[in-house]
Each structure stands twice: as C-alpha cells, then as structure tokens.
Design an enzyme around this catalytic site. Structure first.
Site: not given
Ligand SMILES: NC(=O)c1ccc[n+]([C@@H]2O[C@H](COP(=O)([O-])OP(=O)(O)OC[C@H]3O[C@@H](n4cnc5c(N)ncnc54)[C@H](O)[C@@H]3O)[C@@H](O)[C@H]2O)c1
Length: 265
Positions: A63, A162
C-alpha cells in the site's frame, strides 16, 4: 519493438486497469518490471502471466500510503535488477461525493493515496535515480511518470476532493521536474474517462446521487468525447511508453492530456 530493452520500471497500481495495461505494454517492449499494488493477488497473477510470455517481473503487495512502502519498492527493484530507470506512479482512488457531503475521511482517503502517497513515491524514486548512473551516456538517470487526470485541470461536479488531489499531482510534477532536472525527468499524464473498474465505481456512485439509470453517467461522458469513442487503458499506456523511452528525454515538467480531445488548452 523492444524500445524498453534493459529498462527497469516500477509501476504502482499495476494490478488492474491503466496500470495493468502499462505493465503489459512495457513487458512487450522488453522492460524488466516491479509491479506494485495493494491487492497482492492481482499483481501475482499478472506477473505469472507475463513470466510465461518471457518477461522478468517482480510482484509486490504494498500500500503506497504506508510510510515504508516507497523506499521498499526501490529496495526491491535494486535487489532484483540493480536499478530503477522508470517509475510510474499510477495508483489512485476516487469517491464521487457532492461538495456539501464530502467528509474529512473522504478528503483524507483521496489525498493520502493520490497526492501524499504519490509525492513520497516520487521522492523515493528520485533518491534512487540520483544515486545511479544513466542507462546510457548523456541520458537522464531516471524518468518519473505520474498519473494525474483532466479532473486535475478543471474542477468537476461531485469530484472536489479527487480534482484537488489530481491538481496536486500536476504541481508535484512541475516542482519535482524543476528541482530534479537535468538528471531526472518528471512528467504526468491526464487521462479523460477511461473504461476501467474505476469508472464502473464512478458511474455507480454518480447515478446513485442523481437517481439516474446505471450506465448513464458513463454514456454521457463518452458522448462528449471529440474522438467519438470510449478511451481505453491502451490509449494511456501508449503515452506512458513514450514518456519512458529515449524519445522523450528532453521533456520534463509536462502534463499531457490523453483524452480524445475532451480538454483542449
Ligand atoms: N479510469 C479513469 O477514467 C481515469 C481517468 C483519469 C485518471 N485516472 C487515474 O489513473 C490511475 C489508474 O486508474 P484506473 O482507472 O486504472 O483505476 P483502478 O481502480 O481500476 O485501478 C487502480 C489500481 O490501483 C491500486 N491501488 C489503489 N490504491 C492503492 C494504494 N494505496 N497502494 C497501492 N495500490 C493501490 C488498486 O488496487 C488497483 O489495482 C489512477 O491514479 C486514476 O486516478 C483514471
């Protein structure tokens, strides 16, 4: 092909979604990988799959908000591969909350992972990178890629905490780039709405607040994309690939929108 051969990359939040796709892309381009996620099972199973395809991968259940986690990621990478050339700070979380209902716990939850946790990962990555020689002469000794969001560029309804945490990512990127250049580059990516589990959660929370049909928040977002389709993790991984390669060595302090044209600045 193999544009990342010999490159060692640490990727956080690599268990699913965007991070998983970056891991797949880097592995197929020859990188050696440390895959970090708080959900250990996800990274173990991805690492198994990538091993079978011939990639050298270490899964780490960590984490990133735990004080010792950023340094342990670096130590594990150095132990196994001797260095860290690229650090992708992708782990992130969201809660969709109306402005007036956002609690201190909601705020801390998002800031702790997205801003504070990411900052200390950048710091640990930079310390390691500044302590190693570049992978080849004349190149930076490391490259850091942070996952921001277009929500960090413009405030969004139901997403105050966020958006604020992702604006922080853009500022950490600029501050880090200013202080760490020319040895370490720091850039970020600002995706639009990407088709991952995170958006399944966003849609569920958003439509519950507005009392609208499930799926409608996502559909509305996709309809607003000038490139006329939903964004995929592969779209984001392509930018993460470019920012990890030699071709981007002169670029630092930038935050790139990869969003099908949603945000035009
Ligand atoms: N999906 C979108 O539309 C979107 C858009 C803009 C930015 N983002 C950013 O992209 C990144 C990935 O997004 P995603 O859609 O793949 O999210 P997701 O929720 O599908 O995957 C995120 C992963 O990060 C892991 N994670 C969360 N907190 C953690 C921690 N404290 N330590 C270690 N691992 C941790 C989770 O277990 C998960 O496997 C994030 O930073 C998100 O904010 C996503």
């Amino acid at each position: 092909m193999h544009g990342l051969k010999g490159v060692v990359a640490v990727i956080t939040g690599a268990g699913r979604g965007i991070g998983e796709q970056i891991a797949r892309r880097y592995a197929s381009d020859g990188a050696q990988l440390v895959l970090v996620d708080s959900n250990e099972e996800l990274v173990i199973s991805l690492a198994d799959e990538l091993h079978k395809l011939g990639a050298d991968v270490v899964p780490l259940g960590l984490d990133i908000t735990q004080p010792e986690a950023p340094a342990s990621m670096m130590t594990e990478s150095v132990k196994r591969f001797g260095r860290v050339d690229v650090l992708v700070n992708n782990a992130g979380v969201i809660r969709v909350r109306p402005f007036l209902d956002t609690t201190q716990e909601d705020w801390d939850y998002m800031q702790n992972v997205n801003a504070k946790g990411l900052f200390f990962c950048v710091q640990a990555g930079a310390k390691q990178m500044l302590n190693q020689t570049p992978i080849s002469e004349g190149r930076p000794s490391g490259k850091i890629i942070n996952m921001a969001s277009i929500a960090g560029r413009a405030g969004r309804k139901f997403m105050c905490a966020y958006s604020a945490s992702k604006a922080a990512v853009i500022m950490i990127t600029q501050s880090g780039a200013s202080e760490l250049s020319p040895n370490v580059t720091v850039n970020s990516i600002c995706p639009g709405p990407v088709d991952t589990d995170m958006w399944v959660q966003i849609d569920a929370e958003w439509t519950a607040i507005e009392n609208t049909p499930r799926g409608s928040a996502w559909n509305q977002r996709v309809q607003g994309v000038p490139m006329a389709r939903a964004q995929t993790p592969k779209d984001v991984a392509a930018m993460a690939y470019f920012l990890a390669t030699k071709d981007s060595d002169f670029i630092t302090g930038q935050s790139y929108h990869v969003d099908g044209g949603v945000m035009m600045l």
